[in-house]
Design an enzyme around this catalytic site. Sequence first.
Site, mmCIF file in Angstrom:
data_model
loop_
_atom_site.group_PDB
_atom_site.id
_atom_site.type_symbol
_atom_site.label_atom_id
_atom_site.label_comp_id
_atom_site.label_asym_id
_atom_site.label_seq_id
_atom_site.Cartn_x
_atom_site.Cartn_y
_atom_site.Cartn_z
ATOM 1 N N SER A 8 0.823 -1.207 0.000
ATOM 2 C CA SER A 8 0.000 0.000 0.000
ATOM 3 C C SER A 8 0.860 1.262 0.000
ATOM 4 C CB SER A 8 -0.916 0.002 1.233
ATOM 5 O OG SER A 8 -1.539 1.260 1.341
ATOM 6 N N HIS A 33 -1.443 -1.211 -4.224
ATOM 7 C CA HIS A 33 -2.689 -0.823 -3.551
ATOM 8 C C HIS A 33 -2.690 0.687 -3.322
ATOM 9 C CE1 HIS A 33 -6.238 -1.716 -1.051
ATOM 10 N NE2 HIS A 33 -5.778 -0.785 -0.225
ATOM 11 N N ASP A 35 -4.766 3.907 -1.926
ATOM 12 C CA ASP A 35 -5.841 4.301 -1.014
ATOM 13 C C ASP A 35 -6.266 5.747 -1.229
ATOM 14 O OD1 ASP A 35 -6.176 1.977 0.740
ATOM 15 O OD2 ASP A 35 -4.092 2.349 1.296
ATOM 16 N N MET A 37 -8.741 8.737 -0.175
ATOM 17 C CA MET A 37 -9.593 9.138 0.963
ATOM 18 C C MET A 37 -10.091 10.564 0.770
ATOM 19 S SD MET A 37 -7.241 7.773 4.079
ATOM 20 C CE MET A 37 -6.515 6.131 4.036
ATOM 21 N N HIS A 66 -8.436 1.594 -4.016
ATOM 22 C CA HIS A 66 -9.380 1.439 -2.904
ATOM 23 C C HIS A 66 -9.977 2.810 -2.592
ATOM 24 C CE1 HIS A 66 -9.767 0.351 1.688
ATOM 25 N NE2 HIS A 66 -10.927 0.573 1.124
ATOM 26 N N MET A 68 -12.044 5.220 -0.567
ATOM 27 C CA MET A 68 -12.694 5.477 0.721
ATOM 28 C C MET A 68 -13.336 6.850 0.612
ATOM 29 S SD MET A 68 -9.733 3.827 3.070
ATOM 30 C CE MET A 68 -8.612 3.758 1.663
ATOM 31 N N MET A 137 -11.700 -5.245 5.586
ATOM 32 C CA MET A 137 -10.827 -4.352 6.359
ATOM 33 C C MET A 137 -10.424 -5.029 7.672
ATOM 34 S SD MET A 137 -10.495 -1.764 4.385
ATOM 35 C CE MET A 137 -9.357 -0.948 5.504
ATOM 36 N N ASP A 175 -7.097 -6.045 4.152
ATOM 37 C CA ASP A 175 -6.466 -4.721 4.129
ATOM 38 C C ASP A 175 -6.457 -4.113 5.529
ATOM 39 O OD1 ASP A 175 -5.437 -2.287 3.388
ATOM 40 O OD2 ASP A 175 -7.298 -1.569 2.457
HETATM 41 C C1 DX5 Z 1 -6.411 1.920 5.553
HETATM 42 C C2 DX5 Z 1 -5.985 1.592 4.152
HETATM 43 C C3 DX5 Z 1 -4.945 0.543 4.088
HETATM 44 C C4 DX5 Z 1 -3.642 0.939 4.715
HETATM 45 C C5 DX5 Z 1 -3.016 -0.313 5.265
HETATM 46 O O1 DX5 Z 1 -7.462 2.799 5.515
HETATM 47 O O2 DX5 Z 1 -7.086 1.135 3.399
HETATM 48 O O3 DX5 Z 1 -4.731 0.102 2.752
HETATM 49 O O4 DX5 Z 1 -2.748 1.541 3.808
HETATM 50 O O5 DX5 Z 1 -1.924 0.059 6.006
HETATM 51 P P1 DX5 Z 1 -1.296 -0.915 7.087
HETATM 52 O O6 DX5 Z 1 -0.838 -2.149 6.346
HETATM 53 O O7 DX5 Z 1 -0.167 -0.109 7.650
HETATM 54 O O8 DX5 Z 1 -2.352 -1.235 8.098
HETATM 55 ZN ZN ZN Z 2 -6.690 0.138 1.434
#
Ligand code: DX5
Ligand code: ZN
Length: 216
Positions: A8, A33, A35, A37, A66, A68, A137, A175
């Site tokens: 990620s 990956h 993320d 947000m 991903h 969010m 998650m 994740d």
């Molecule tokens: C959290 C993200 C994850 C995050 C995981 O909201 O969706 O993808 O980057 O990070 P670690 O592996 O550090 O928990």
């Molecule tokens: Zn993620």
Amino acid sequence: MSHLIAPSLLASDFTRLGDTANMLNRSEADWYHLDVMDGVFVPNISFGLPVISALRPLSKKVFDVHLMIVQPERYIVDFKHAGADILTVHYEASTHLHRTLAAIRNEGMQAGVALNPHTPVHLLEDVIEDIDLVCLMGVNPGFGGQSFIEKTYQKTEALRNIIDKSGSKAKIEIDGGVNSQNAPKLLSAGADVLVAGSFVFRSENPEETIASLKRV
Ligand code: DX5
Ligand code: ZN
């Protein structure tokens, strides 16, 4: 098929995105990956379309995006243009999930659904054949580096049963909070893809850490 590893980007050094892309190209990572947000669905803002577009030509890996964000259906075409191969929306953010999944597939991407820790896996039963990836998650979304929620093992097993009974080909991705300690148990519970942020990028040698997760 052996399991897949998806480092990620969130946990990586944002001043060196190009170097990270090159390292991941050399590594055994399967997916990248990413993320996204919005500060509304989750209490954090990360990065978005321009960063993903900039990375696309530098990377040979599958882009696993991903989202969010609230109302993710507004941005399906934009993320396709930015270079997403897999587009995952949150169950909790999608009022018309069935329609959203069809729209993602219609753009030629694989369609993913992410579930927050409080969302039961059985809620996906009626839509499982329309899903390519379920992202379970292991933490509450919004931040990297949080500790893994143990209940995720049971959810993985229950989801594995639902998928196998349905004949769906959906993969299970875990994740949040993944590390070399919980990885073996997650894989035996039925996971196919492990996302790892801080475990990879806060390690001494990320490339070797990715290889070690691949060997689990
Ligand atoms: C959290 C993200 C994850 C995050 C995981 O909201 O969706 O993808 O980057 O990070 P670690 O592996 O550090 O928990
Ligand atoms: Zn993620």
